[in-house]
Design a protein around this motif. Structure first.
Motif, PDB file in Angstrom:
ATOM      1  N   VAL A  65       0.844  -1.199   0.000  1.00 37.60           N
ATOM      2  CA  VAL A  65       0.000   0.000   0.000  1.00 37.60           C
ATOM      3  C   VAL A  65       0.880   1.249   0.000  1.00 37.60           C
ATOM      4  N   THR A  66       0.536   2.216  -0.842  1.00 36.97           N
ATOM      5  CA  THR A  66       1.298   3.455  -0.951  1.00 36.97           C
ATOM      6  C   THR A  66       0.398   4.666  -0.710  1.00 36.97           C
ATOM      7  N   LEU A  67       1.016   5.825  -0.563  1.00 35.11           N
ATOM      8  CA  LEU A  67       0.241   7.057  -0.443  1.00 35.11           C
ATOM      9  C   LEU A  67      -0.537   7.338  -1.726  1.00 35.11           C
ATOM     10  N   SER A  68      -0.015   6.905  -2.849  1.00 35.49           N
ATOM     11  CA  SER A  68      -0.735   7.088  -4.114  1.00 35.49           C
ATOM     12  C   SER A  68      -2.053   6.322  -4.120  1.00 35.49           C
ATOM     13  N   HIS A  69      -2.068   5.155  -3.473  1.00 38.91           N
ATOM     14  CA  HIS A  69      -3.327   4.414  -3.366  1.00 38.91           C
ATOM     15  C   HIS A  69      -4.375   5.236  -2.601  1.00 38.91           C
ATOM     16  N   TYR A  70      -3.943   5.861  -1.495  1.00 40.24           N
ATOM     17  CA  TYR A  70      -4.869   6.690  -0.722  1.00 40.24           C
ATOM     18  C   TYR A  70      -5.342   7.892  -1.546  1.00 40.24           C
ATOM     19  N   ALA A  71      -4.409   8.509  -2.280  1.00 35.41           N
ATOM     20  CA  ALA A  71      -4.758   9.684  -3.075  1.00 35.41           C
ATOM     21  C   ALA A  71      -5.740   9.329  -4.187  1.00 35.41           C
ATOM     22  N   GLU A 114       2.507  15.586  -2.271  1.00 38.69           N
ATOM     23  CA  GLU A 114       2.902  15.137  -3.611  1.00 38.69           C
ATOM     24  C   GLU A 114       1.885  14.159  -4.189  1.00 38.69           C
ATOM     25  N   ALA A 115       1.494  13.148  -3.405  1.00 39.96           N
ATOM     26  CA  ALA A 115       0.583  12.113  -3.898  1.00 39.96           C
ATOM     27  C   ALA A 115      -0.764  12.693  -4.298  1.00 39.96           C
ATOM     28  N   PHE A 116      -1.335  13.570  -3.464  1.00 38.17           N
ATOM     29  CA  PHE A 116      -2.647  14.131  -3.771  1.00 38.17           C
ATOM     30  C   PHE A 116      -2.568  15.154  -4.898  1.00 38.17           C
ATOM     31  N   SER A 117      -1.456  15.868  -5.001  1.00 39.47           N
ATOM     32  CA  SER A 117      -1.287  16.802  -6.103  1.00 39.47           C
ATOM     33  C   SER A 117      -1.150  16.044  -7.419  1.00 39.47           C
ATOM     34  N   GLN A 118      -0.408  14.945  -7.394  1.00 42.73           N
ATOM     35  CA  GLN A 118      -0.251  14.134  -8.601  1.00 42.73           C
ATOM     36  C   GLN A 118      -1.568  13.479  -9.010  1.00 42.73           C
ATOM     37  N   ALA A 119      -2.433  13.222  -8.031  1.00 40.16           N
ATOM     38  CA  ALA A 119      -3.748  12.645  -8.335  1.00 40.16           C
ATOM     39  C   ALA A 119      -4.767  13.717  -8.713  1.00 40.16           C
ATOM     40  N   GLY A 120      -4.391  14.997  -8.630  1.00 41.28           N
ATOM     41  CA  GLY A 120      -5.306  16.084  -8.959  1.00 41.28           C
ATOM     42  C   GLY A 120      -6.418  16.276  -7.957  1.00 41.28           C
ATOM     43  N   LYS A 121      -6.158  15.895  -6.683  1.00 40.57           N
ATOM     44  CA  LYS A 121      -7.186  15.986  -5.636  1.00 40.57           C
ATOM     45  C   LYS A 121      -6.977  17.246  -4.773  1.00 40.57           C
ATOM     46  N   PRO A 122      -8.059  17.840  -4.257  1.00 36.84           N
ATOM     47  CA  PRO A 122      -7.945  19.041  -3.422  1.00 36.84           C
ATOM     48  C   PRO A 122      -7.179  18.803  -2.123  1.00 36.84           C
ATOM     49  N   ILE A 123      -6.468  19.851  -1.692  1.00 32.47           N
ATOM     50  CA  ILE A 123      -5.665  19.812  -0.474  1.00 32.47           C
ATOM     51  C   ILE A 123      -5.986  21.064   0.343  1.00 32.47           C
ATOM     52  N   THR A 225      -4.596  27.112 -14.592  1.00 28.69           N
ATOM     53  CA  THR A 225      -5.758  26.435 -15.150  1.00 28.69           C
ATOM     54  C   THR A 225      -5.587  24.921 -15.086  1.00 28.69           C
ATOM     55  N   GLY A 226      -6.611  24.265 -14.531  1.00 20.57           N
ATOM     56  CA  GLY A 226      -6.604  22.807 -14.497  1.00 20.57           C
ATOM     57  C   GLY A 226      -5.902  22.204 -13.302  1.00 20.57           C
ATOM     58  N   LYS A 227      -5.094  23.005 -12.591  1.00 23.55           N
ATOM     59  CA  LYS A 227      -4.406  22.483 -11.414  1.00 23.55           C
ATOM     60  C   LYS A 227      -5.415  22.284 -10.280  1.00 23.55           C
ATOM     61  N   SER A 228      -5.129  21.340  -9.401  1.00 27.88           N
ATOM     62  CA  SER A 228      -6.051  21.025  -8.314  1.00 27.88           C
ATOM     63  C   SER A 228      -6.125  22.157  -7.292  1.00 27.88           C
ATOM     64  N   TYR A 229      -7.223  22.180  -6.553  1.00 27.30           N
ATOM     65  CA  TYR A 229      -7.484  23.160  -5.492  1.00 27.30           C
ATOM     66  C   TYR A 229      -6.502  22.937  -4.340  1.00 27.30           C
ATOM     67  N   ILE A 230      -5.797  23.992  -3.951  1.00 26.78           N
ATOM     68  CA  ILE A 230      -4.953  23.940  -2.755  1.00 26.78           C
ATOM     69  C   ILE A 230      -5.146  25.252  -1.999  1.00 26.78           C
ATOM     70  N   ALA A 231      -5.578  25.153  -0.749  1.00 27.24           N
ATOM     71  CA  ALA A 231      -5.792  26.324   0.099  1.00 27.24           C
ATOM     72  C   ALA A 231      -5.328  25.991   1.512  1.00 27.24           C
ATOM     73  N   ALA A 232      -5.022  27.020   2.291  1.00 30.64           N
ATOM     74  CA  ALA A 232      -4.555  26.768   3.658  1.00 30.64           C
ATOM     75  C   ALA A 232      -4.721  28.008   4.508  1.00 30.64           C
ATOM     76  N   HIS A 271       0.153  16.812 -11.104  1.00 27.59           N
ATOM     77  CA  HIS A 271       1.267  17.756 -10.966  1.00 27.59           C
ATOM     78  C   HIS A 271       2.098  17.389  -9.747  1.00 27.59           C
ATOM     79  N   SER A 272       3.408  17.313  -9.909  1.00 28.52           N
ATOM     80  CA  SER A 272       4.303  17.079  -8.774  1.00 28.52           C
ATOM     81  C   SER A 272       4.930  18.392  -8.349  1.00 28.52           C
ATOM     82  N   PRO A 273       4.834  18.755  -7.075  1.00 26.05           N
ATOM     83  CA  PRO A 273       5.472  20.001  -6.623  1.00 26.05           C
ATOM     84  C   PRO A 273       6.990  19.946  -6.714  1.00 26.05           C
TER      85      PRO A 273
END
Length: 292
Positions: A65-71, A114-123, A225-232, A271-273
């Motif tokens: 199991v990897t972080l990519s699986h979770y993402a 990294e994993a969630f950004s590469q999966a295009g998921k919000p952070i 454009t097209g990049k995943s949502y990231i806010a903090a 996208h990988s940071p």
């Protein structure tokens, strides 16, 4: 009528670490990964289901199991508050021994982002989460506001903790200003001694502390454009004090969860940071292998 589990958002929550301690009476010598319940309950307050994302590598690791699986499986992730960020993570030496932070947790958190950004998921990041996201995308931090920012107000009071507050100025024209129309100043809690120094490229500051002008909220630039949502946020939206009301943070939660809902059908561009795919994951694995 209550929604079934299949129709609820599944939100990851990054883990806090309590490293192996031979003097601890419970779980002696064992590494603990955990979440603080307020932030889990905050996310759940809007009907989302919360899943802690454990570090998949370490001295007891088994399986594949990897972080990519979770993402891939989850709809988004919230980066938890907690320990200082290790200054080496942004290319500096610690100015004092007590500001060493937690390098292992940094590597884990960077790999989660990294994993969630590469999966295009919000952070969404909270306190340390904001600082970690800023570092992940190339920003830097003040190791200690009181010693590095002349004239700064107190941003952390150990005795009052989550009851310590200050005002923030919301930047007009920002996403945050749209979420809070006609709100130019707001009251938030303040529980940190480190803070953003240089904002990461591609991010906008959406709120500044008053009067000392320290970044308090960031958001990935809309031009990406097209990049995943990231806010903090630097403040803790999960902490509330009815005796001294602060900004209505349910608005922030709903904005994040709405982004997660949209990403279910249209995830962001992978996208990988770190420019090199899975670089943070490899760094984490190597670091933990050396600790065996």
């Amino acid at each position: 009528m209550s929604l079934p589990a299949s129709r609820r958002l599944k939100i990851g929550l990054s883990a806090c670490f309590s490293h192996a301690d031979p003097s601890r009476p419970l779980f002696t010598g064992k590494t603990l990964q955990y979440v603080e319940q307020s932030i889990a309950h905050w996310i759940m307050s809007a009907g989302a289901m919360v899943v802690m994302v454990p570090c998949p590598t370490g001295e007891t690791a088994k399986g594949d199991v990897t972080l990519s699986h979770y993402a891939d499986w989850l709809d988004g992730v919230v980066m938890h508050g907690g320990a200082d960020v290790w200054p080496g993570s942004y290319g500096e030496e610690p100015l004092r021994p007590e500001w060493l932070g937690d390098r292992v947790r940094d590597l884990y958190d960077l790999a989660v982002v990294e994993a969630f950004s590469q999966a295009g998921k919000p952070i969404f990041g909270v306190c340390r989460g904001l600082q970690l996201i800023n570092v992940a995308f190339g920003g830097t931090l003040y190791q200690d506001i009181a010693t590095q920012v002349p004239g700064a107000q107190l941003h952390r009071n150990a005795s009052t903790y989550d009851r310590h507050q200050h005002d923030v100025h919301i930047v007009q024209g920002s996403r945050l200003a749209e979420l809070y129309p006609n709100t130019y100043m707001a009251r938030v809690n303040s529980i940190h001694h480190q803070a953003i120094k240089d904002v990461a490229p591609g991010f906008d500051v959406e709120a500044w502390s008053v009067p000392d002008h320290i970044p308090e909220a960031i958001y990935r630039h809309r031009g990406h454009t097209g990049k995943s949502y990231i806010a903090a946020t630097q403040w803790h939206p999960e902490f509330s004090n009815p005796d001294s009301p602060t900004l209505d943070d349910s608005v922030l939660l709903q904005d994040f969860l709405s982004a997660c809902e949209r990403a279910k059908t249209r995830p962001g561009v992978s996208h990988s940071p770190f420019q090199i795919r899975d670089r943070a994951t490899r760094m984490l694995r190597r670091a933990l292998l050396r600790r065996k």
